[in-house]
Design a protein around this motif. Structure first.
Motif, PDB file in Angstrom:
ATOM      1  N   THR A 118       0.761  -1.335  -0.105  1.00 16.57           N
ATOM      2  CA  THR A 118       0.007  -0.008   0.065  1.00 16.57           C
ATOM      3  C   THR A 118       0.812   1.143  -0.230  1.00 16.57           C
ATOM      4  N   GLU A 119       2.219   1.139  -0.266  1.00 19.45           N
ATOM      5  CA  GLU A 119       3.059   2.190  -0.162  1.00 19.45           C
ATOM      6  C   GLU A 119       3.084   2.993  -1.368  1.00 19.45           C
ATOM      7  N   GLU A 120       3.483   4.415  -0.997  1.00 19.62           N
ATOM      8  CA  GLU A 120       3.601   5.228  -2.174  1.00 19.62           C
ATOM      9  C   GLU A 120       5.018   5.265  -2.827  1.00 19.62           C
ATOM     10  N   ILE A 121       5.176   5.325  -4.038  1.00 20.86           N
ATOM     11  CA  ILE A 121       6.481   5.397  -4.868  1.00 20.86           C
ATOM     12  C   ILE A 121       6.640   7.020  -5.148  1.00 20.86           C
ATOM     13  N   ILE A 122       7.919   7.288  -4.851  1.00 20.44           N
ATOM     14  CA  ILE A 122       8.435   8.726  -5.242  1.00 20.44           C
ATOM     15  C   ILE A 122       9.600   8.366  -6.260  1.00 20.44           C
ATOM     16  N   VAL A 123       9.312   8.939  -7.618  1.00 15.68           N
ATOM     17  CA  VAL A 123      10.507   9.016  -8.371  1.00 15.68           C
ATOM     18  C   VAL A 123      10.938  10.127  -8.731  1.00 15.68           C
ATOM     19  N   SER A 124      12.089  10.308  -9.757  1.00 16.99           N
ATOM     20  CA  SER A 124      12.279  11.345 -10.207  1.00 16.99           C
ATOM     21  C   SER A 124      11.481  11.845 -11.435  1.00 16.99           C
ATOM     22  N   ALA A 125      11.575  12.795 -11.722  1.00 20.71           N
ATOM     23  CA  ALA A 125      10.652  13.521 -12.894  1.00 20.71           C
ATOM     24  C   ALA A 125      11.260  12.662 -14.023  1.00 20.71           C
ATOM     25  N   GLY A 150      -1.430  -5.004  -2.965  1.00 19.57           N
ATOM     26  CA  GLY A 150      -1.244  -4.724  -4.397  1.00 19.57           C
ATOM     27  C   GLY A 150      -1.875  -3.325  -4.661  1.00 19.57           C
ATOM     28  N   LYS A 151      -1.754  -2.589  -3.748  1.00 17.83           N
ATOM     29  CA  LYS A 151      -2.234  -1.039  -4.013  1.00 17.83           C
ATOM     30  C   LYS A 151      -1.153  -0.204  -3.913  1.00 17.83           C
ATOM     31  N   LEU A 152       0.277  -0.300  -4.437  1.00 20.89           N
ATOM     32  CA  LEU A 152       1.187   0.631  -4.751  1.00 20.89           C
ATOM     33  C   LEU A 152       0.475   1.683  -5.518  1.00 20.89           C
ATOM     34  N   LYS A 153       0.948   2.939  -5.185  1.00 29.97           N
ATOM     35  CA  LYS A 153       0.558   4.191  -6.060  1.00 29.97           C
ATOM     36  C   LYS A 153       1.760   5.256  -6.078  1.00 29.97           C
ATOM     37  N   PHE A 154       1.797   5.778  -7.367  1.00 27.17           N
ATOM     38  CA  PHE A 154       2.841   6.731  -7.438  1.00 27.17           C
ATOM     39  C   PHE A 154       2.399   8.162  -6.616  1.00 27.17           C
ATOM     40  N   ALA A 155       3.386   8.631  -6.096  1.00 22.87           N
ATOM     41  CA  ALA A 155       3.260   9.894  -5.061  1.00 22.87           C
ATOM     42  C   ALA A 155       3.111  11.041  -6.253  1.00 22.87           C
ATOM     43  N   ALA A 156       2.344  11.986  -5.812  1.00 28.68           N
ATOM     44  CA  ALA A 156       2.247  13.266  -6.541  1.00 28.68           C
ATOM     45  C   ALA A 156       3.234  14.089  -6.813  1.00 28.68           C
ATOM     46  N   GLU A 157       4.213  14.111  -5.831  1.00 27.23           N
ATOM     47  CA  GLU A 157       5.852  14.752  -5.901  1.00 27.23           C
ATOM     48  C   GLU A 157       6.697  13.827  -6.545  1.00 27.23           C
ATOM     49  N   THR A 158       7.849  14.563  -6.975  1.00 27.48           N
ATOM     50  CA  THR A 158       9.140  13.873  -7.417  1.00 27.48           C
ATOM     51  C   THR A 158      10.291  14.402  -6.554  1.00 27.48           C
TER      52      THR A 158
END
Length: 199
Positions: A118-125, A150-158
């Motif tokens: 259920t975590e959020e994934i922060i990636v680079s731009a 199975g509920k990973l999601k991308f964070a809005a921020e980079t």
């Protein structure tokens, strides 16, 4: 094979191919320093012979010892720089993987790092374009097969990271960027990298 093991294998492979190109330059530099030092020691010996043979021998010994120490220090500095450069190149090459191969590496890392799914994934731009929603759906399906939500999601921020990701839970952030993973494993990897580079 886990994501970290794949990363380790890639780093060792890169280090081995890079070593052949760079080690000859480091050896030539050390040899040039030794050659110059030997010449300086010989010139100094001739000057001192005019004053006294015993004094000349002592100074020759000291000069040679200092020159050898300087040569060793220069060689060690060159080796350290080469190891640093190898790790930097490994990160750069991981970032430059073909999109499909890059997604495979990141997927493997996510599957290993996600605890609940259920975590959020922060990636680079830069990675926002490479790591699509479809990619995330596939990772979440695999997490579900592992018994996670199975509920990973991308964070809005980079974030300004050099490949990899940061996994955020409610309470913490786990830095799984390539440089952070290398820092964590550096103590274990460095002897292997050095053995490949300086064999």
């Amino acid at each position: 094979m886990s994501g970290a093991e794949k990363l380790t294998a890639k780093i060792l492979g890169e280090a081995e191919s890079f070593a052949e190109q760079v080690i000859s330059g480091a050896r030539q530099q050390a040899e040039a320093i030794l050659t110059k030092a030997r010449q300086e020691a010989e010139n100094r010996r001739k000057q001192l012979l005019e004053q006294a043979q015993k004094q000349a021998e002592e100074r020759k010994r000291r000069t040679r010892t200092i020159a050898e120490l300087e040569a060793r220090k220069a060689l060690l500095a060159a080796k350290k720089e080469l190891v640093e450069d190898t790790f930097a190149r490994a990160v750069a090459r991981l970032q430059q993987l073909e999109p499909e191969e890059y997604r495979k590496v990141i997927a493997s890392m996510l599957l290993a790092a996600a605890e609940t799914g259920t975590e959020e994934i922060i990636v680079s731009a830069a990675d926002q374009a490479r790591l699509t929603d479809d990619f995330l759906r596939q990772v979440n399906k695999k997490l579900a097969k592992q018994g996670k939500q199975g509920k990973l999601k991308f964070a809005a921020e980079t974030r300004d990271i050099e490949g990899g990701f940061i996994l955020r839970t409610r309470d913490a952030e786990i830095n799984s960027s390539f440089p952070a993973l290398l820092r964590m494993q550096r103590e274990q990897l460095e002897p292997d990298v050095a053995a490949i580079l300086f064999a």
